[in-house]
Design a protein around this motif. Structure first.
Motif, short mmCIF file in Angstrom:
data_model
loop_
_atom_site.label_atom_id
_atom_site.label_comp_id
_atom_site.label_asym_id
_atom_site.label_seq_id
_atom_site.Cartn_x
_atom_site.Cartn_y
_atom_site.Cartn_z
N SER A 18 17.10 46.35 51.17
CA SER A 18 17.30 46.47 49.72
C SER A 18 18.66 45.92 49.32
O SER A 18 18.83 45.40 48.23
CB SER A 18 17.16 47.93 49.27
OG SER A 18 18.17 48.73 49.83
N ALA A 19 19.66 46.01 50.20
CA ALA A 19 21.00 45.50 49.89
C ALA A 19 21.06 43.98 49.98
O ALA A 19 21.84 43.34 49.29
CB ALA A 19 22.02 46.12 50.83
N CYS A 20 20.23 43.37 50.83
CA CYS A 20 20.32 41.93 51.08
C CYS A 20 20.05 41.08 49.83
O CYS A 20 20.68 40.07 49.65
CB CYS A 20 19.38 41.52 52.19
SG CYS A 20 19.94 42.05 53.80
N GLY A 21 19.10 41.45 49.01
CA GLY A 21 18.73 40.64 47.87
C GLY A 21 19.38 41.06 46.57
O GLY A 21 19.06 40.53 45.53
N LYS A 22 20.28 42.02 46.62
CA LYS A 22 20.89 42.58 45.42
C LYS A 22 21.83 41.58 44.77
O LYS A 22 22.71 41.03 45.40
CB LYS A 22 21.65 43.85 45.81
CG LYS A 22 22.27 44.58 44.65
CD LYS A 22 22.86 45.88 45.13
CE LYS A 22 24.34 45.71 45.35
NZ LYS A 22 25.04 46.94 45.63
N LYS A 23 21.63 41.36 43.47
CA LYS A 23 22.54 40.48 42.73
C LYS A 23 23.80 41.25 42.36
O LYS A 23 23.76 42.43 42.05
CB LYS A 23 21.86 39.94 41.49
CG LYS A 23 20.81 38.91 41.82
CD LYS A 23 20.50 38.06 40.64
CE LYS A 23 19.61 36.94 41.07
NZ LYS A 23 19.54 35.88 40.11
N LEU A 24 24.91 40.53 42.38
CA LEU A 24 26.21 41.11 42.06
C LEU A 24 26.61 40.70 40.65
O LEU A 24 26.07 39.74 40.09
CB LEU A 24 27.25 40.58 43.06
CG LEU A 24 26.98 40.90 44.53
CD1 LEU A 24 27.96 40.14 45.43
CD2 LEU A 24 27.06 42.39 44.78
N GLU A 44 28.21 34.82 41.19
CA GLU A 44 28.27 36.24 41.52
C GLU A 44 29.59 36.47 42.26
O GLU A 44 30.05 35.60 43.00
CB GLU A 44 27.09 36.64 42.40
CG GLU A 44 25.76 36.53 41.69
CD GLU A 44 24.61 36.89 42.60
OE1 GLU A 44 24.65 37.98 43.22
OE2 GLU A 44 23.67 36.08 42.71
N GLU A 51 29.87 43.63 50.21
CA GLU A 51 29.30 42.55 49.40
C GLU A 51 29.50 41.20 50.10
O GLU A 51 28.59 40.38 50.14
CB GLU A 51 29.95 42.51 48.02
CG GLU A 51 29.59 43.69 47.14
CD GLU A 51 30.46 43.82 45.90
OE1 GLU A 51 30.07 44.60 45.01
OE2 GLU A 51 31.53 43.15 45.81
N HIS A 54 27.05 40.67 53.12
CA HIS A 54 25.65 40.39 52.78
C HIS A 54 25.49 39.01 52.15
O HIS A 54 24.53 38.32 52.45
CB HIS A 54 25.08 41.45 51.84
CG HIS A 54 24.82 42.75 52.52
ND1 HIS A 54 23.86 42.90 53.49
CD2 HIS A 54 25.41 43.95 52.39
CE1 HIS A 54 23.87 44.14 53.93
NE2 HIS A 54 24.79 44.80 53.28
N TYR A 56 24.45 35.82 50.53
CA TYR A 56 23.13 35.36 50.11
C TYR A 56 22.04 35.66 51.14
O TYR A 56 20.95 35.09 51.08
CB TYR A 56 23.15 33.85 49.86
CG TYR A 56 23.60 33.45 48.47
CD1 TYR A 56 23.09 34.09 47.34
CD2 TYR A 56 24.51 32.43 48.29
CE1 TYR A 56 23.48 33.71 46.07
CE2 TYR A 56 24.90 32.03 47.02
CZ TYR A 56 24.39 32.67 45.92
OH TYR A 56 24.76 32.29 44.67
N ARG A 59 18.00 35.66 50.51
CA ARG A 59 17.60 35.01 49.26
C ARG A 59 16.99 33.64 49.56
O ARG A 59 17.63 32.79 50.16
CB ARG A 59 18.80 34.85 48.33
CG ARG A 59 19.38 36.20 47.96
CD ARG A 59 19.86 36.22 46.57
NE ARG A 59 20.83 37.30 46.42
CZ ARG A 59 21.76 37.31 45.51
NH1 ARG A 59 21.87 36.30 44.66
NH2 ARG A 59 22.59 38.32 45.42
#
Length: 154
Positions: A18-24, A44, A51, A54, A56, A59
């Motif tokens: 869940s953390a890997c694809g999270k946008k900042l 981002e 942060e 992780h 990109y 993605r």
């Protein structure tokens, strides 16, 4: 005991993916070429160690005109790789004044280290080829987030 172990493994797996694809949070950066013309990139901002680690990862698609700016606390030799990153990227290493010191292309999933040639404070990753398409080269400058020019990390 087996039920607890399976639950813990599932929770760790869920948190990782869940953390890997999270946008900042992002900010528009202006890149000024040597001839005085400029282009913008919506980047981002990766400020914390988590942060930055992780990036990109995971993605599959990164739109043209977007990127990720990695912000570090001090000038240093930086090294990046493409572990778990399926999209080909280009990286610019940037010093604390905003000057681009290096630009390199990176291969998806590669564990090869891409190392800056001098101490830098920032790294900007964009879809591979975007820097050359925009005629951005070493020596060009990037407007940096105001609250990070002195190395402050929020």
């Amino acid at each position: 005991m087996k039920k607890i172990t399976v639950s813990v493994v599932f929770l760790l797996f869920f948190l990782l993916f869940s953390a890997c694809g999270k946008k900042l949070p992002s900010q528009k950066l202006t890149i000024t070429r040597a001839d005085g013309t400029s282009v913008t990139c919506n980047a981002e901002l990766a400020r914390t160690p988590e942060e930055r680690s992780h990036g990109y990862m995971g993605r599959k698609h990164i739109p043209s005109g977007t990127g990720m700016l990695f912000i570090f606390e001090k000038d240093q030799i930086l090294s990046f790789w493409m572990k778990n990153t399926p999209h080909p990227l280009s990286i610019a290493y940037i010093d604390s004044s905003g000057k681009i010191k290096d630009i390199f292309d990176m291969k998806p999933y590669s564990l090869a280290e891409i190392i800056s040639t001098s101490s830098v404070r920032y790294a900007l990753e964009v879809p591979q080829g975007w820097f050359s398409e925009q005629n951005i080269k070493k020596g060009d400058t990037i407007s940096l987030p105001e609250n990070n020019k002195k190395g402050a990390v929020q």
